[in-house]
Every structure is written in C-alpha cells, then in structure tokens.
Design an enzyme around this catalytic site. Structure first.
Site: not given
Ligand code: IMP
Ligand code: ZN
Length: 340
Positions: A143, A203, A280
């Site tokens: 992240d 983005e 997502d």
């Molecule tokens: P995880 O990594 O399984 O917790 O999925 C959710 C995370 O994916 C969010 O907290 C974001 O950090 C990231 N995420 C989801 N969609 C986007 C996007 O469109 N741009 C950037 N990061 C995203």
């Molecule tokens: Zn993404």
C-alpha cells in the site's frame, strides 16, 4: 440501451483472464452480509459496524477508500479471510474466469491475533485448494501508505510463500497518499528476486509527477494508466507494457468521465496490449463478464474481437509458460466449438 441477452450470455461463457482484483474490494454484498451475520452471531459486531449499510447500489459510494474502514472490520480474522477468498474465487469461476490473479495487502489485527503471515497463509490455503474450473495465483500488494519497513516485510512474506503460487508484487492504495520513491528499495528487492511487478499508474492527474520514476523501474504491467503525457505514452507503447483496464472502477471513482471517453479507446486504436479487469467487483457491482459487455457496447466490438482480446490477455499473465500454453489450448478448444 440495455445489452442484448445474447451478448451478455456470450460474455459470461467466454473464457476469461482476470488480472486486477483486490481481495477486500472484490467481496460481494452477499458475502458482506454473510460476514455481518457471522460477527453478529459471535457477538463481535460493534455499534459502528452494525449501523453501516452494506453498499447496495453505486450511488451509495461517495468515498471509495473510506469503505475499507468497514470492510476491514468484516475480515479481521483468518476464518473471515478464508470465507471471503473462497467466495470470491467461486464467483469469478461462475462468471467464466479460467485464470485469476488475486491481489491483497497482508494485514494484521491485534485483537483477533491475526498476523500478516497468518493472513497470507490463509489466503494461499484457499488459492491452492484443488479445483479444475479455475487456476488462481496471488500478487502481494504494497500500500502506498506503508512504511519502507512494511514494504520490505511484504516482499519477505511473498518470498517465504513463493512456492505457494505467489507470482508478483503490486503498488496500490489511496492514490493521493504516499510515494513510490519512498518504497522503491522494496520493489527493487522484489525485482531482483525475480518477482513480476505491477504498479497502479497515473490514476489521477496528480500522480503524473511520479510517472518517470515508476516507468524507469521497469514494471511488467501497469494498472489503469489513465493520464498519459507524451513521454509516458511513448515509453508504455515503445516497451509494449500491458495495461490492466478497469472501466467501471474508473467511471464510478470519477477518474474517467464516461465509458465513451475511457482511455481504453486509445489502446484499442493503437492495438496496444490491455486486459479488461474488475478492480473491485464487490463495491463496484460489476463482474468481469459485465466489463466485456460494457467494452463491446461502447466500442462496437464483435464476438471475434472480444475473444481475441481475452485470448491475448493470456500472454500478460504472471504465471509460467506451461500455464500459458495450457490456457491457450482451453481457449482454442472453446473457439472451435463456439465459432464453427
Ligand atoms: P486488499 O489489498 O485485499 O485489502 O484490497 C483492498 C485494498 O486495495 C484497498 O485498501 C486499496 O489499498 C486497494 N485498492 C482497491 N482499489 C484500488 C484502486 O482503484 N486504486 C488503488 N488501490 C486500490
Ligand atoms: Zn486497483
């Protein structure tokens, strides 16, 4: 105009590759309800979460990244992660996805005792469950808000679990926060270890200042690549870097005005490699077949062109040559039946 049922049916049946799906953003509303019920039964549903309304329409999504504050409370222990990952894989398989690269940011929770390692090992235990309808691989996300230490930890975990089908590393997260430069040593390490790397790229317009650093790193794929200046365009086209395209995500998040003006039109025109993806699917209410329907309707693509697009995507997956060859065989057999 509503898409024809024939096109919808075709896009569901079409064998597809999904390469950009964040686990916690891919949780369907149905699974969110299941996880809410589970917490209620366990007596761990706090007031804030109990008052939260599971998103039931796109209109409700005003602040996308704020949603994760609630979703992460639903997935704060290993069993919830197991349920979530399995449901997501089942849903992609039911939508005709034959090869899936999930991605996720390892997360810990002190209260439940979940560690980043137990989080990742739980996800992978489901990813590696034997099944013959879909092949699943994992990308470990870093992240943008992570510290360099956390980014190194993610790469170390990916390395530890590499033999369990971890294929790559991703840069994700709130696009207005953090910087790639601060995390770059961890990405350098991942690359030197032979991991494939995909980066969320430009983005929003404000990200363009860091574009030269991201491209100089030499990513294997890019997510979104919405805003391109001439130098970025030349680099991406010149190096044939595949772009993960998430049309609904971009339109709902308002980084793109409409489907008609979506930047995939330039990639189509230039015949540049791209892969339709969902980003997502849970919070954007759009599965991969729907992304194909939208692209087909918006840019007047016929069935052969949709098949070609799906077939080309096999070349951009992070898995090995043997897997690519196997998938191409599956696609070709499907083509023979469908078009003859
Ligand atoms: P995880 O990594 O399984 O917790 O999925 C959710 C995370 O994916 C969010 O907290 C974001 O950090 C990231 N995420 C989801 N969609 C986007 C996007 O469109 N741009 C950037 N990061 C995203
Ligand atoms: Zn993404």
């Amino acid at each position: 105009m509503a898409p024809s049922t024939d096109l919808v049916d075709f896009c569901v049946r079409l064998p597809k590759v999904e390469l950009h799906a964040h686990i916690n953003g891919s949780i369907s509303p149905k699974t969110m309800h299941q996880l809410m019920d589970r917490k209620r039964a366990m007596g761990t549903l706090n007031e804030e979460l109990a008052a939260w309304q599971v998103p039931d329409s796109l209109e409700r999504i005003h602040d996308f990244f704020a949603l994760f504050k609630y979703i992460y409370q639903l997935t704060e222990d290993e069993e919830a992660i197991r349920i979530t990952t399995r449901n997501i894989i089942d849903e992609f398989a039911a939508d005709g996805v034959k090869y899936l690269e999930l991605r996720t940011t390892p997360r810990k929770n002190q209260a439940t005792g979940m560690t980043k390692e137990s989080y990742l090992s739980t996800v992978l235990s489901v990813v590696n469950e034997p099944r013959d309808d879909i092949i699943v691989r994992l990308i470990v996300s870093i992240d943008r808000r992570n510290t360099l230490e956390e980014a190194f930890e993610a790469v170390d975990l990916a390395t530890k679990f590499r033999s369990q089908n971890v294929v790559g590393i991703d840069l994700c997260g709130d696009v207005s926060k953090g910087s790639f430069e601060a995390l770059k040593p961890a990405f350098d390490k991942a690359k030197s270890l032979g991991f494939k790397v995909t980066l969320h790229f430009n983005e929003i317009m404000e990200n363009m200042v860091e574009a030269p650093a991201l491209l100089a790193f030499g990513p294997d794929r890019l997510g979104h690549a919405t805003f391109l200046d001439d130098a970025s365009r030349q680099h991406i086209y010149g190096n044939n870097i595949p772009v993960e395209i998430c049309m609904t995500s971009n339109v709902v998040s308002k980084t793109v005005d409409s489907y008609e003006t979506h930047h995939v039109k330039d990639l189509l025109k230039e015949k540049h490699p791209f892969v339709l993806c969902t980003d997502d699917k849970g919070v954007f209410f759009s599965d991969l077949s729907n992304e194909f329907v939208i692209c087909a309707n918006t840019f007047k693509m016929n069935k052969e062109e949709l098949f070609e697009s799906s077939y080309r995507a096999i070349d951009y997956i992070f898995a090995d040559t043997k897997t690519k060859e196997h998938l191409k065989q599956v696609w070709n057999e499907w083509r023979m039946q469908e078009f003859n």
